[in-house]
Scaffold this active site. Structure first.
Site, PDB file in Angstrom:
ATOM      1  N   ARG A   1       0.837  -1.207   0.000  1.00 16.40           N
ATOM      2  CA  ARG A   1       0.000   0.000   0.000  1.00 16.40           C
ATOM      3  C   ARG A   1       0.865   1.247   0.000  1.00 16.40           C
ATOM      4  NH1 ARG A   1      -1.157   2.161   5.325  1.00 16.40           N
ATOM      5  NH2 ARG A   1       0.043   1.071   6.928  1.00 16.40           N
TER       6      ARG A   1
ATOM      7  N   ASP B   1       7.384 -10.481   8.768  1.00 12.20           N
ATOM      8  CA  ASP B   1       7.303  -9.438   9.784  1.00 12.20           C
ATOM      9  C   ASP B   1       8.616  -8.669   9.795  1.00 12.20           C
ATOM     10  OD1 ASP B   1       7.188  -7.872  12.065  1.00 12.20           O
ATOM     11  OD2 ASP B   1       6.395  -9.452  13.352  1.00 12.20           O
TER      12      ASP B   1
ATOM     13  N   ASN C   1      11.298   0.343   3.343  1.00 10.43           N
ATOM     14  CA  ASN C   1      10.097   1.173   3.336  1.00 10.43           C
ATOM     15  C   ASN C   1       9.103   0.805   4.425  1.00 10.43           C
ATOM     16  OD1 ASN C   1       7.946   2.925   1.919  1.00 10.43           O
ATOM     17  ND2 ASN C   1       7.016   0.895   1.910  1.00 10.43           N
TER      18      ASN C   1
ATOM     19  N   TYR D   1       7.495   7.683  16.243  1.00  7.46           N
ATOM     20  CA  TYR D   1       7.667   7.646  14.788  1.00  7.46           C
ATOM     21  C   TYR D   1       8.777   8.594  14.346  1.00  7.46           C
ATOM     22  CZ  TYR D   1       6.352   7.971   9.822  1.00  7.46           C
ATOM     23  OH  TYR D   1       6.351   7.966   8.455  1.00  7.46           O
TER      24      TYR D   1
ATOM     25  N   ALA E   1      11.271   9.676  16.061  1.00  8.91           N
ATOM     26  CA  ALA E   1      12.570   9.166  16.517  1.00  8.91           C
ATOM     27  C   ALA E   1      13.116   8.131  15.534  1.00  8.91           C
ATOM     28  CB  ALA E   1      12.433   8.554  17.906  1.00  8.91           C
TER      29      ALA E   1
ATOM     30  N   LYS F   1      12.429   7.857  12.305  1.00 13.21           N
ATOM     31  CA  LYS F   1      12.752   8.458  11.020  1.00 13.21           C
ATOM     32  C   LYS F   1      14.026   9.305  11.101  1.00 13.21           C
ATOM     33  CE  LYS F   1       9.429   6.495   8.865  1.00 13.21           C
ATOM     34  NZ  LYS F   1       9.712   5.426   7.891  1.00 13.21           N
TER      35      LYS F   1
ATOM     36  N   ILE G   1       2.137  12.954   1.154  1.00 19.59           N
ATOM     37  CA  ILE G   1       1.993  12.247  -0.115  1.00 19.59           C
ATOM     38  C   ILE G   1       0.561  11.720  -0.227  1.00 19.59           C
ATOM     39  CG2 ILE G   1       2.885  10.406  -1.585  1.00 19.59           C
ATOM     40  CD1 ILE G   1       4.898  12.648  -0.955  1.00 19.59           C
TER      41      ILE G   1
END
Length: 247
Positions: free
Chosen positions: A15, A63, A90, A155, A157, A159, A188
């Site tokens: 997705r 996973d 990704n 999140y 942290a 990235k 996006i």
């Protein structure tokens, strides 16, 4: 299928940006291998769509935070296909909440999938890429790692951490002709934004100098460039692609 066919591994490919990357790399002539966690129906549909269009594609359930499962998948793929030409880390999850009230499991789950998963995947394939003597690794960061985002401390942290991983790993692998770069998307136009009310989307666009949301193809074109020999002198960099949001 000849194991000389260049292939790309895209984690989290069913997705959003991942799905767009799968389609773009298939159209560009790569054999595409993508992973997914639970979306088996979407994975099968994506495989069928690409194969119907004459592209080479295969999805594997894995996973991204499971070190053992990743090592097993890497052993299988390296045996069948040799080293990947490109790895795109990704796969990622969000479990948003204010830090003061965030459950420790939500913190650890995001860290494990987004950051540890990149470590597990990259380490599992690194020696094969070193032996091949070339390759490109792309880590999907986010503007949230650059500017911060309230309610996304976990999140953000991960990235920001991926950008540090990118710079350090680029230094480690450069002597083997393996380049490591990161892409940090802004807003996006994916399924993730579909639930946002139109009024809120309008306000988001007003904050973006180019006055529009980014498209998945914007990310895919940059990723393809970073995977090609056209970017052979680029490594250790993070490319922010956000329509000017962070300027």
């Amino acid at each position: 299928m000849s194991n000389k066919l260049p292939w790309v591994l895209i984690t989290g490919g069913t997705r959003g940006i991942g799905k767009g990357l799968v389609k773009a790399y298939g159209a560009a002539g790569y054999h595409v291998v993508f992973t997914y966690l639970s979306a088996q129906n979407q994975a099968l549909e994506l495989e069928e769509e690409l194969q119907t269009n004459g592209y080479s594609c295969k999805g594997y359930q894995c996973d991204g935070g499971d070190e053992v499962a990743i090592n097993e998948l890497a052993s299988l793929l390296i045996t069948e296909l040799d080293a990947p030409s490109v790895i795109i880390n990704n796969a990622g999850i969000k479990k948003d909440g204010l830090l003061m009230s965030m459950d420790s499991k939500d913190w650890l789950d995001v860290i494990n999938t987004n950051l540890n998963g990149t470590y597990f995947i990259t380490r599992a394939f690194a020696n094969a890429m070193i032996e091949a003597g070339e390759g490109s690794i792309i880590n999907m960061s986010s503007v949230s790692g650059y500017r911060g985002s309230a309610g996304q401390t976990n999140y953000s942290a991960t990235k920001a951490g991926l950008e540090g991983v990118t710079r350090s790993l680029a230094l480690e692998l450069s002597r083997f002709n393996i380049r490591v770069n990161a892409i940090a998307p802004g807003y996006i136009n994916t399924e993730m934004l579909e639930s946002i009310p139109d009024v809120q989307k309008k306000n988001i666009r007003k904050k973006i100098p180019l006055r529009r949301l980014g498209e998945v193809n914007d990310i895919a074109e940059l990723a393809l460039f970073l995977s090609s020999h056209k970017s052979s002198y680029i490594t250790g960099q993070t490319f922010v692609i956000d329509g000017g949001l962070t300027v």
